[in-house]
Design a protein around this motif. Structure first.
Motif, PDB file in Angstrom:
ATOM      1  N   GLU A 103     109.898   5.819 -10.466  1.00  0.00           N
ATOM      2  CA  GLU A 103     111.103   6.387  -9.838  1.00  0.00           C
ATOM      3  C   GLU A 103     111.095   7.904  -9.907  1.00  0.00           C
ATOM      4  O   GLU A 103     111.432   8.591  -8.927  1.00  0.00           O
ATOM      5  N   ASP A 144     115.163   8.649 -22.962  1.00  0.00           N
ATOM      6  CA  ASP A 144     115.348   7.201 -22.942  1.00  0.00           C
ATOM      7  C   ASP A 144     115.779   6.726 -24.321  1.00  0.00           C
ATOM      8  O   ASP A 144     115.647   7.441 -25.315  1.00  0.00           O
ATOM      9  N   THR A 167     118.745   4.877 -15.138  1.00  0.00           N
ATOM     10  CA  THR A 167     118.327   3.478 -15.031  1.00  0.00           C
ATOM     11  C   THR A 167     118.726   2.707 -16.283  1.00  0.00           C
ATOM     12  O   THR A 167     118.878   3.273 -17.359  1.00  0.00           O
ATOM     13  N   GLU A 168     118.890   1.408 -16.107  1.00  0.00           N
ATOM     14  CA  GLU A 168     118.988   0.455 -17.207  1.00  0.00           C
ATOM     15  C   GLU A 168     118.073  -0.713 -16.869  1.00  0.00           C
ATOM     16  O   GLU A 168     118.074  -1.196 -15.736  1.00  0.00           O
ATOM     17  N   GLU A 169     117.288  -1.166 -17.852  1.00  0.00           N
ATOM     18  CA  GLU A 169     116.396  -2.293 -17.627  1.00  0.00           C
ATOM     19  C   GLU A 169     116.219  -3.049 -18.941  1.00  0.00           C
ATOM     20  O   GLU A 169     116.612  -2.561 -20.009  1.00  0.00           O
ATOM     21  N   SER A 249     109.434  -2.659 -17.785  1.00  0.00           N
ATOM     22  CA  SER A 249     108.581  -2.215 -16.681  1.00  0.00           C
ATOM     23  C   SER A 249     107.337  -1.501 -17.174  1.00  0.00           C
ATOM     24  O   SER A 249     106.256  -1.611 -16.590  1.00  0.00           O
ATOM     25  N   ARG A 270     117.706   2.310 -21.642  1.00  0.00           N
ATOM     26  CA  ARG A 270     118.483   3.176 -20.750  1.00  0.00           C
ATOM     27  C   ARG A 270     117.825   4.549 -20.660  1.00  0.00           C
ATOM     28  O   ARG A 270     117.333   5.085 -21.665  1.00  0.00           O
ATOM     29  N   THR A 271     117.800   5.093 -19.460  1.00  0.00           N
ATOM     30  CA  THR A 271     117.322   6.460 -19.240  1.00  0.00           C
ATOM     31  C   THR A 271     118.481   7.304 -18.743  1.00  0.00           C
ATOM     32  O   THR A 271     119.224   6.888 -17.846  1.00  0.00           O
ATOM     33  N   THR A 291     119.836   9.772  -9.286  1.00  0.00           N
ATOM     34  CA  THR A 291     121.053   8.985  -9.523  1.00  0.00           C
ATOM     35  C   THR A 291     121.562   8.300  -8.256  1.00  0.00           C
ATOM     36  O   THR A 291     122.602   7.645  -8.286  1.00  0.00           O
TER      37      THR A 291
END
Length: 294
Positions: A103, A144, A167-169, A249, A270-271, A291
């Protein structure tokens, strides 16, 4: 409390030497001794044992405050200096290793497509990223960490900065292929507290943070990894030196390992993006792309 004396105090304890601190700071050794004596007189407590050099109880307590105090002073100086700086065609970006991904690479391409810009990218540990932004060595930072869904990262007091979620993953544990738990669909962190781990605080989730979020003691390191290279970390995990926690990821990209998502406690990787309250145009442009505001 004189910040010059405080900087000398920190240098003496970081290097455990009056002479080394003098060399680093550009002072004479007698000047360093005078600084420590003056700080002790100001606070009315002995702070440093001289032989060997070590903090006293009061010195330990002061060291809990000193780095943050000095960083805020540097941040204030940088904040004022930014008011006099003219925008230019350069963007300096600081990024922790697990915050860098496709990203960001695509966002940088989008920024370059919008107009000429020279990009300096620095991959640093999380604390170094925050410090780089606060002291104007970087225009924008990406850090992160692990948190409950939608919760902000537990970052220090950042002063006049803007922090945005990027991001959240899912969070995953990296196992060697042959590990019996590598065949699981998911794992619970508390069940792994007594496993052997790799402590890599700048390249993966720090073990101290895993203890905190799982409310479980343990997570003992078999090996400590000092650096920001996730590939070296993954090679250690693949060879059976210990487990490590990474964003899903990223964790799925390493040969010889299997990434198993964490389902308990309920956590996300989370970033977050941070930049000064008066960002440069290029900083605003990249933040908007990352964002989804642009």
């Amino acid at each position: 409390m004189d910040p010059h004396l405080l900087r000398t105090f920190v240098a003496v304890l970081e290097h455990r030497s009056f002479s080394t601190a003098a060399s680093v700071l550009g002072y004479t050794q007698s000047a360093v001794s005078q600084h420590i004596a003056a700080l002790e007189a100001d606070l009315g407590a002995r702070l440093v044992e001289r032989r060997p050099v070590a903090p006293t109880g009061a010195g330990v307590r002061l060291m809990e405050h000193a780095p943050a105090l000095l960083l805020r002073l540097d941040a204030a100086r940088a904040d004022i200096a930014r008011l006099r700086r003219a925008p230019d065609a350069r963007l300096t970006l600081a990024c922790s290793p697990a915050a860098f991904g496709p990203e960001l690479a695509r966002a940088l391409a989008g920024l370059r497509a919008a107009g000429p810009v020279e990009i300096d990218l620095h991959v640093l540990g999380r604390e170094a990223v925050v410090e780089a932004v606060l002291t104007s060595r970087a225009d924008l930072g990406l850090v992160d960490g692990v948190a409950a869904p939608s919760d902000p990262l537990p970052l220090p007091d950042l002063g006049p900065t803007v922090t945005l979620a990027v991001t959240e993953e899912p969070l995953a544990v990296l196992f060697p292929h042959a590990h019996p738990l590598a065949r699981r669909r998911s794992v619970r962190l508390p069940d792994l507290a007594q496993a052997q781990w790799i402590d890599a605080p700048d390249a993966a989730v720090p073990l101290a943070r895993l203890r905190e979020v799982s409310h479980t003691a343990g997570f003992h390191p078999r090996i400590r990894h000092h650096g920001t290279d996730p590939h070296a970390l993954a090679a250690l995990a693949a060879a059976g030196h210990g487990l490590t926690a990474l964003p899903l990821s990223l964790a799925t990209t390493f040969p010889g390992t299997t990434a198993v998502p964490v389902h308990a406690p309920r956590l996300v990787h989370r970033t977050e993006l941070l930049h000064p309250t008066d960002p440069t145009p290029h900083t605003t442009g990249l933040a908007s792309i990352l964002t989804g505001a642009g």
